[in-house]
Design an enzyme around this catalytic site. Structure first.
Site, short mmCIF file in Angstrom:
data_model
loop_
_atom_site.label_atom_id
_atom_site.label_comp_id
_atom_site.label_asym_id
_atom_site.label_seq_id
_atom_site.Cartn_x
_atom_site.Cartn_y
_atom_site.Cartn_z
N ILE A 197 69.97 80.19 57.58
CA ILE A 197 69.96 78.75 57.41
C ILE A 197 71.35 78.23 57.77
CG2 ILE A 197 68.07 78.59 55.75
CD1 ILE A 197 70.02 78.59 53.49
N ASP A 198 71.43 76.97 58.14
CA ASP A 198 72.68 76.42 58.64
C ASP A 198 73.76 76.39 57.58
OD1 ASP A 198 71.43 75.97 61.08
OD2 ASP A 198 70.74 73.97 60.46
N LYS A 199 74.99 76.29 58.03
CA LYS A 199 76.17 76.28 57.15
C LYS A 199 76.03 75.24 56.04
CE LYS A 199 81.14 75.24 57.26
NZ LYS A 199 82.30 74.90 58.11
N THR A 233 73.20 73.73 55.07
CA THR A 233 71.89 73.72 54.44
C THR A 233 71.97 74.67 53.25
OG1 THR A 233 70.69 73.25 56.49
CG2 THR A 233 69.44 74.27 54.71
N ARG A 276 65.78 69.63 61.45
CA ARG A 276 66.72 68.56 61.82
C ARG A 276 66.34 67.93 63.15
NH1 ARG A 276 72.34 71.66 61.28
NH2 ARG A 276 73.20 69.55 61.64
#
Length: 291
Positions: free
Chosen positions: A120-122, A124, A222
């Site tokens: 998962i993104d930084k 998120t 997103r």
């Protein structure tokens, strides 16, 4: 010159750096300008230097483990923590922290993502499944490939979504103009992407949604919500609205994960609460809406 090289899938900045560092020749002559006009049959040679090999470093990183056994770990990833090492950040990621705590098998030069099943993104937050050994990682990766791992997210988006639920089915590819971004695109290198959503709560100018991923493309939720003109609130890459806080990023949280244990074969379900900054934002919106 730069335009010609860009057509071969190099970014403009990458090309300019090659030229500045004398790594591009035309007809055996080093060039110094990106505006050189090429002629038919000109021979262009690009020299791309090999990148140095990186050895993963064990680093003390703070994160919450909500479940652990001999084969898996389920982590509640905090905000602003990158999952695995990469360009610009080799030492301060979740993987470095896992190695520090001896939670996963040691990596080798060909594996810079030991234990990582999905990412998962930084900015998120929420649930991340990690395998403690290579066998479990392989089994869980196969589950992910077959869409057998269920992941449910909570997102706060701009605008009012009128329908109670919906499905966003649009292929995703890397942006041609910004290599940090993804985009909806029907081109050959795009990948099928499907996001199902249900509206949980509506506010003035905002909507809280629950999203279930059928596929797991980079930045999928997103990109999809930007595409339907309901970008995630505070998204630094995909929202055209003014950022509320550059320190927290998008209001996107991985709330639930469901999978089959790689060894016991039991169904496993985990859920974690929204982080405080997300919950505080919702309380403020409820107050402003008179709820």
């Amino acid at each position: 010159m730069a335009t010609v090289l860009k057509e071969h899938h190099y970014s403009r900045n990458f090309i300019q750096n090659l030229i500045v560092n004398n790594q591009v020749t035309v007809n055996n002559k080093i060039i110094s300008s990106t505006k050189l006009i090429l002629k038919n049959n000109d021979e262009i040679i690009i020299t791309i230097k090999a990148q140095p090999e990186h050895t993963l470093k064990a680093t003390a990183i703070d994160f919450e483990i909500i479940y652990e056994d001999n084969d898996i770990i389920v982590i509640n990833k905090p905000n602003n923590l990158v999952v695995h090492p990469g360009a610009g950040n080799w030492d301060n990621t979740l993987v470095n922290g896992l190695l520090f705590q001896a939670k996963v098998e040691n990596a080798d030069k060909d594996n810079l993502r030991p234990g990582i099943v999905h990412r998962i993104d930084k900015q998120t937050t929420g649930l991340l499944l990690v395998a403690k050994n290579k066998i479990s990682q392989h089994i869980l990766a196969e589950q992910l490939k077959k869409h057998e791992i269920k992941r449910i997210y909570i997102a706060l988006v701009h605008g009012t979504i009128k329908s109670r639920s919906g499905t966003i089915n649009a292929p995703i590819a890397r942006s041609n103009s910004n290599r940090l971004k993804m985009m909806i695109n029907e081109q050959k290198n795009s990948k099928e992407a499907t996001t199902h959503f249900t509206v949980l709560e509506r506010f003035k100018d905002y909507t809280l949604v629950q999203c279930q991923l059928e596929t797991g493309r980079t930045h999928q939720i997103r990109v999809h919500f930007e595409w339907i003109e309901h970008p995630i609130v505070n998204d630094p890459l995909y929202s055209k609205f003014k950022l509320e806080d550059v320190n927290i990023g998008q209001y996107l949280h991985a709330k639930i994960i469901i999978f089959i244990h790689p060894t016991t074969k039991k169904n496993m379900t985990f859920e974690c609460n929204l982080p405080d900054f997300f919950e505080n934002k919702l309380q403020l919106l409820r107050k402003e809406s008179g709820k």
